[in-house]
Every structure is written in C-alpha cells, then in structure tokens.
Design a protein around this motif. Structure first.
Motif, short mmCIF file in Angstrom:
data_model
loop_
_atom_site.label_atom_id
_atom_site.label_comp_id
_atom_site.label_asym_id
_atom_site.label_seq_id
_atom_site.Cartn_x
_atom_site.Cartn_y
_atom_site.Cartn_z
N THR B 202 27.47 36.68 35.16
CA THR B 202 27.56 37.90 35.95
C THR B 202 28.88 38.58 35.65
O THR B 202 29.84 37.93 35.23
CB THR B 202 27.46 37.61 37.47
OG1 THR B 202 27.60 38.84 38.19
CG2 THR B 202 28.56 36.64 37.91
N ASP B 203 28.91 39.91 35.86
CA ASP B 203 30.17 40.63 35.69
C ASP B 203 30.93 40.72 37.01
O ASP B 203 31.95 41.40 37.09
CB ASP B 203 29.93 42.03 35.10
CG ASP B 203 28.90 42.82 35.89
OD1 ASP B 203 28.38 42.29 36.91
OD2 ASP B 203 28.60 43.96 35.51
N ALA B 204 30.43 40.04 38.04
CA ALA B 204 31.12 40.07 39.34
C ALA B 204 32.47 39.38 39.25
O ALA B 204 32.70 38.56 38.36
CB ALA B 204 30.25 39.40 40.40
N ASP B 205 33.35 39.72 40.19
CA ASP B 205 34.67 39.09 40.25
C ASP B 205 34.64 38.06 41.39
O ASP B 205 34.84 38.40 42.56
CB ASP B 205 35.75 40.15 40.49
CG ASP B 205 37.16 39.55 40.39
OD1 ASP B 205 37.27 38.31 40.22
OD2 ASP B 205 38.13 40.32 40.49
N ILE B 206 34.34 36.85 41.02
CA ILE B 206 34.21 35.76 42.00
C ILE B 206 35.01 34.57 41.48
O ILE B 206 34.91 34.20 40.31
CB ILE B 206 32.74 35.35 42.20
CG1 ILE B 206 31.90 36.56 42.65
CG2 ILE B 206 32.61 34.21 43.23
CD1 ILE B 206 30.41 36.29 42.76
N ALA B 207 35.82 33.97 42.35
CA ALA B 207 36.68 32.85 41.95
C ALA B 207 35.83 31.60 41.68
O ALA B 207 34.76 31.44 42.25
CB ALA B 207 37.70 32.57 43.04
N PRO B 208 36.35 30.71 40.81
CA PRO B 208 35.57 29.52 40.41
C PRO B 208 35.08 28.68 41.58
O PRO B 208 33.94 28.21 41.57
CB PRO B 208 36.55 28.71 39.55
CG PRO B 208 37.57 29.68 39.08
CD PRO B 208 37.64 30.77 40.10
#
Lengths: 413, 413
Positions: B202-208
């Motif tokens: 995904t191109d979302a900005d989500i932390a690991p």
C-alpha cells in the motif's frame, strides 16, 4: 465400490478354533443388503466378563451409548451386531431401536437387557427398523454354533473386501486359553458405510476390571495407531469378552491386570489386536500399499505418536506413496506441521533402509534409484529420527489413491 | 499436472493500478522452469514499513528464517521471490543461499542486507543455486516498473493454474490510498511445488508496528481460514508493505493500529486478503467445487473454527462434495471428531438453504432431491449449528478429486 479384493489382503485366513463358552449365528435380516448375511448374534451360555473401548466422537451412535451404559455391569450374555445401518444420528428413534433390539435379544437368550451389547455399522441418519431383529434372534439363539467365526466376520462386513479373523493361544498359570477375534473396517472410518468394529472372545477366567485394563492398554499401539483417512467413526467399537470356561481346566481366576500370571495372555492379546488392526489398514479403501511410520527420538512417546499420525494422515505423503514417489520433502512438511517439538537441523529420514535426509538436509549419499526402489514395494517403512529425546511410536496407514476418491465420491448413489 | 485452468478461476482479472513507491521486475533465471519467468524483484525506492506472517511449521525454510530475522528492523527496500526451488530443508547451504541472494539484492538496489526480504517456492531439499540471482538482479533493478503487478503474480506461480491479483482503495483521514496484492498457492500446500506466498503493498503511511497488528488480525479469518489439503508448507509467507507515498498527499502517519482513521483501510485490507485467500482455494489442486463451511453456536469462535476445519479437512466430506453427494452423515462425523464440545441432539446442518438434519436426526421434511440440487452447484455452503453458545467461524475449502491424487501422485516424476 469395486467388487475386487484388496491387493493387500492376507494370502490365507487363520483356522479359527472354537472358544468354549461362546456360540454364534448369522442371518439375513434384509436391513440394507440383499442376498447376504447382515446380523451376527453371539451368545454366552454362562455370564461372560466384558470390557469395551469406544469412539471418542462427540456424536456417538445409539448402540455406542447403549454399550457404555451396560458396560458398568461387567457381564455379557448376548451381542447383536448388524451391518447396513449404523443407527447413528437417529435421535429418539435410534434409542428406541437399541431398546427394542436388546429386548428381543434378552427374550431370545434368556438374560437381562443389561447383559446385552449392540453394535451397528452402515448408513448414518437412516432410522433402523429393529423389528427385523425380533423375527430372527430366537432362531439364531437355537442354531448358534461355536465353530462359526469366519461366517461371523463376514456378516459384519460393509465396504470391507475380505473378512478379518485372528486367533492366538496363551497360558495362564499353566492352563492353555484361546483368544479369537473378528474385525471389520475399511476406512479408519467412512461413516456412511464403514466404521471399525471388533469383537474378541477368550475362554480365560479374567474379571471385568482386569479385562478392561488389558483392553485399554492394548488398544493404544494397535487399533489406536492405525489410520486410513483420519476420519473417526461415530460407531467405533472394540469389545473383549472372557467366558471363564478355562476355570474348568483349573485356571485360577485373575482379578488384577498387573498379576504376572497374565504376562503371556497380555502379549498374545496385544499380538492379536495388532493383527486385526493391520488387517483393517490393509483393507483401507482403495489401498495399494501399506505404510508403517516409525518416529524415534521425540520428546515423549505421545509426541512421537502425534508426529507419526501427522505423517500418516498427510494427503501429500499418502499420494506420494500411491505414486511410488520417494518424496521425503513431504515427510519434512508433515513433521513440521505436527505441532510437536522438532528441530529441522537434527531431523533424519529413512525410506526402508535408505537414509534420504540427515542433519537438516538431503543425505550426502542420497540415491534416487535406491529410494525409488523402496517405494515400489507393497509394504513401505518410513522412519523419522527427531533427535530430541527418547519418545517412540509406530503408526500404520495406507496410500491415498484415485480409488479412495471413487469409492467415497460415488458411495451413496 | 494438467495444463488446464481451474474451472473455479475468476472470469476476469482485476485491473491493477500502480502503487506509488514500489517498482517490480521479473526475469527467467532458469532455476527449474524453462521458457518462463521465475524471479520477482520488488524495489521500494524509499524505505517501506513492513509486516509479515509466516508458516507455523517447525521445519521452516531458510528464507522464512531470514525474513523473521529482518522483520525486527521494520524497514524494507527489496523483496526477491523465486519459484522452482523452495530452499527448504537445505541445511547450511540453504542459509548461505539466502545470504548470497540478499547480498546481490542489496548491491543491486543500494540498501542494507537487513532491508531485503526473501521467499522461495518449489522443490524441497534441493540446494538452491543463488548465483543465478547475481546475474539478473542488477538489470531488474533498473528495469523495474510500477505497472507490473500481473506479470509479478505470474512469475511466482508453481502448480497454480492462474495468477492471483487483487486491488482495493480506502481513505485515511480523507486521503485515498491504494492496496495491491498478489498471491500464489494451489495446495494449502504441496511442499514439493506449491506453498502459499502473498505480497501486499500500500502507499499508505502506516508505521511497522501498526501494520503488523493489521496484518496479524486480518490473517485469521482469511489466509488462516482456508485449507486445500490440511498440509502446511515449510514456506508460507504473507507480507504487507507500506511505502508511505500517500504522505505527499497529506495523509497523516498512523502509528497505532487502533486509530479510528484506519477503519476504512482495515476493512479494505481484510477484503483484499479474503479475495486473495479465496483465489488460492479456488485454484486448489484438482478442485472442481468451492466449499464454505460456517459453524455457529459453538462454545467460542476458536471452537467454531476448529469444528469448521475438521469438516473442511475431512477426506470423506471432501470426496462426497466431489461426488455431488449430500452426505450430511459425514458432516456429523467430522463435527464429532473435532474434539470440541458438541451435543449430538442439538446439532442442525444445512446444505445451502436446505436443512438436512435437526435435533440429532434427519430433518423430518428432508428432501434428497433438494439437497442433491445444492450439491450440483459450483459453490457450496455447508452450515452447522452446534446449539451450545455463540461462537462462529467460516472456513473455506475445495473438494477432493481424483485429479488431486493424480497431481500429487505423479508430481516429481
């Protein structure tokens, strides 16, 4: 269902001697089959001691419920077994059918209902018309004979391609006793027309409590170590009866299973149970090959058995055996998925005498030709060394063939 | 292995949009196959967040060990996947092969070895010649393109009869993000030439950390609820990457999986995972029919899932489905053997909308014709009401056909 006999069938059948104290008769009650016997009556003229082991299914058949209840009494006078209908998942009608059958048997034999034991194998969910027994049990009691073991084994067959009989003798305190057994089963269970049933009778004088211990201990490495398809019947029943007739030869009654006088008997019983259990596997639906999976070096015997069953029940291992493919990677897979402790890098695997994998990788001297030669045999031994402890177990299975799919895909129609 | 496409294949494939931040290339490195691509490289030009779920096998492949180790870093720059050789049960050589592959990838992409992830699928126990990657990865890095999803899915196929792709979009705080995924798998695993691999980006900005929670939770009712043959691969790998490119559109980074901003994303992700998992079942080896087994009224959701898997993995249930046989007795058997609490006399079973059993016996209004009509469909719903609690689960499987036996019996040869 093909009409042909399993290629793994015994080349000859055991000569079954009579066992004093038990008589048998069979009849064609027309429960489902035409032109064949489908009811077996065993009569104990004197009260016999009884022990039983039953399916662990949460949905047991009505006869299993019935037997469990009567087992507490410890005394048997009659056993009625039918093929063609399992009387399983038949609700109140099923319970009523067991009561009516037991009533008929108790009247015919002249005993209490609590001394009757029942087993049924065949279609699930179809009401069993127990009135069919009423008409035949009285005559059967009169006709019952002691040299009727082979016919008894035939009457309880369903998808079995051959009758299963076995006999052993042993000495208890110097007195010779006989143990005879019959079994049926062709899937570890195909509830629609298979199930594992087995009835073993001895003339030894052994009390019910001791008999139960002997049977329960004997079941683990035998009937509870075989699997055809991992499916467990609603009706699996294994019963052991002791007619006590050997008391007349001076055999002293044994009441404690740990009594050293039973050592020879225990060994003979276990050998007979193993023989019958392996006959069931060798008649596995569609089976062409028999497989013994031995697991050594597991954390415990129980862990070894679970790993063994994971290998023996793996469809991918079983299809590889059917294809005569020395596919040891699938054995690695099955060990890995068992849930038991294993260390990939300590694992070693043998097909027959050929070591195919060691120290977590293919054996350096691996020979595809040697491994493939093993797979062409009828009896195949797979051995897995886990390398963690001293737990050990052997389980038995057969291959998974197109015929299995055919038998079970076309079954009811 | 027949060359024909599964009758349950999708009628059309999803149009896969690019996902900003990831580029892909495939190559024919000649690992096992001829005249087809067998290596996939995914490149993240900016560090991507990464989450992973792996096989529970005690004998995992070398690439699984490698990924588990790198996952702690939480950052991905490159993924190398090959088909044709699983690099499983390959001992020290296997570990060396992962190190050499990762080294080649890190040099090609310009990242650390700890930012490389690997997956391999194919034959077990055969040493993987990782030098074959060294020659191709550099060119692949240069060529890698963003609109290459379908080709990527094709390069990782083994016994799959069609490539598996899926795409969804969702909004996080008003910003639209894309989720793309590919998968391969045709047995829940046939370790000799299958395995379940899936890569989702995904191109979302989500932390690991949040990504890992989303993935772990999403796996339960999707990839961990499908079974083809009950056999678990040494190599199963499901990874989720977040390129964070949507930050450029103003998406605020999400660091907590419970953040309500993720509600839409979570739903879209779970839907995509379910789509990919079902595509794997529908490509099950030899499959002609897809079966959804829903269990309700169990003691807990976990109990419901175990009962569902007992039904879905039963060879007798699966062969009955193959034979279009409304054999509900085998469903009773499978419920009974699951080990979970069940009360025979409260059980009810439906095939499609047809109730076939209720209150511990055959439905009084049972119609063989109606039940058989359901079995002729391509998609079959089996529903079991346990009647004890509120636990619920659905698992998915396919039928067991002669073709399964053929594919897996003739495989290696």
């Amino acid at each position: 269902m093909s009409g042909s006999v399993s290629p793994l069938a015994p080349k000859s059948f055991a000569e079954m001697p009579p066992v004093r104290g038990v008589r048998m008769a069979t009849a064609a009650a027309g429960i489902k089959y035409k032109n064949r016997t489908d009811v077996l009556l065993m009569v104990f003229d004197e009260p016999a001691a009884v022990a039983g082991v039953f399916t662990r299914s949460r949905c047991p058949s009505a006869p299993v419920d019935f037997c469990r209840q009567n087992l507490a009494g410890g005394v048997a006078r009659a056993v009625v077994v039918n093929s063609g209908n399992a009387n399983a998942f038949t609700g109140k009608k099923g319970k009523a059918a067991t009561e009516l059958t037991a009533q008929s048997a108790s009247e015919a034999v002249g005993c209490s209902i609590g001394e009757v034991f029942l087993a049924s194998t065949g279609v699930i969910g179809e009401p069993l018309d127990a009135t069919k027994f009423a008409g035949v049990l009285s005559d059967m009691t009169t006709e019952a004979a002691s040299d009727f073991w082979f016919e008894a084994a035939k009457a309880i067959m369903t998808t079995d391609t051959y009758p299963k009989v076995s006999t052993r003798s042993a000495k208890i305190g110097g007195v010779t006793v006989t143990i005879n057994g019959i079994a049926k089963g062709a899937g570890m269970i195909a509830p629609d027309m298979a199930t594992m049933l087995s009835f073993v009778v001895t003339d030894a004088d052994i009390a019910p409590e001791a008999l139960q211990v002997l049977l329960s201990e004997g079941t683990g490495p035998t009937f509870n170590s075989v699997t055809v398809d991992s499916d467990t019947s609603t009706s699996d029943t294994l019963m052991l009866f002791a007619t006590r007739a050997a008391a007349r030869d001076g055999q002293k009654a044994v009441t404690d299973a740990t009594d050293p006088a039973l050592d020879g008997f225990r060994a003979a019983l276990n050998d007979l149970l193993r023989d019958l259990a392996l006959q069931v596997v060798r008649d596995g639906e569609g089976a062409r090959k028999m497989v013994a999976v031995t697991v050594e070096g597991a954390e415990s015997d129980l862990a070894a058995k679970r790993i063994g069953l994971s290998v023996a029940n793996s469809p991918l291992v079983k299809t590889a055996v059917a294809g005569e493919d020395a596919n040891w990677g699938r054995v690695v897979m099955a060990v890995g998925k068992s849930g038991e402790m294993a260390d990939r890098d300590r694992l070693a695997i043998w097909f027959g005498d050929v070591r195919v994998a060691v120290d977590g990788e293919r054996d350096p001297s691996y020979s595809e030709a040697a491994a493939s030669a093993v797979m062409k045999e009828e009896d195949i031994a797979i051995r897995v060394e886990i390398g963690l402890g001293s737990g050990k177990a052997t389980v038995y299975t057969c291959d998974l063939t197109k015929e299995y799919v055919e038998i079970n895909g076309d079954y009811r129609s």
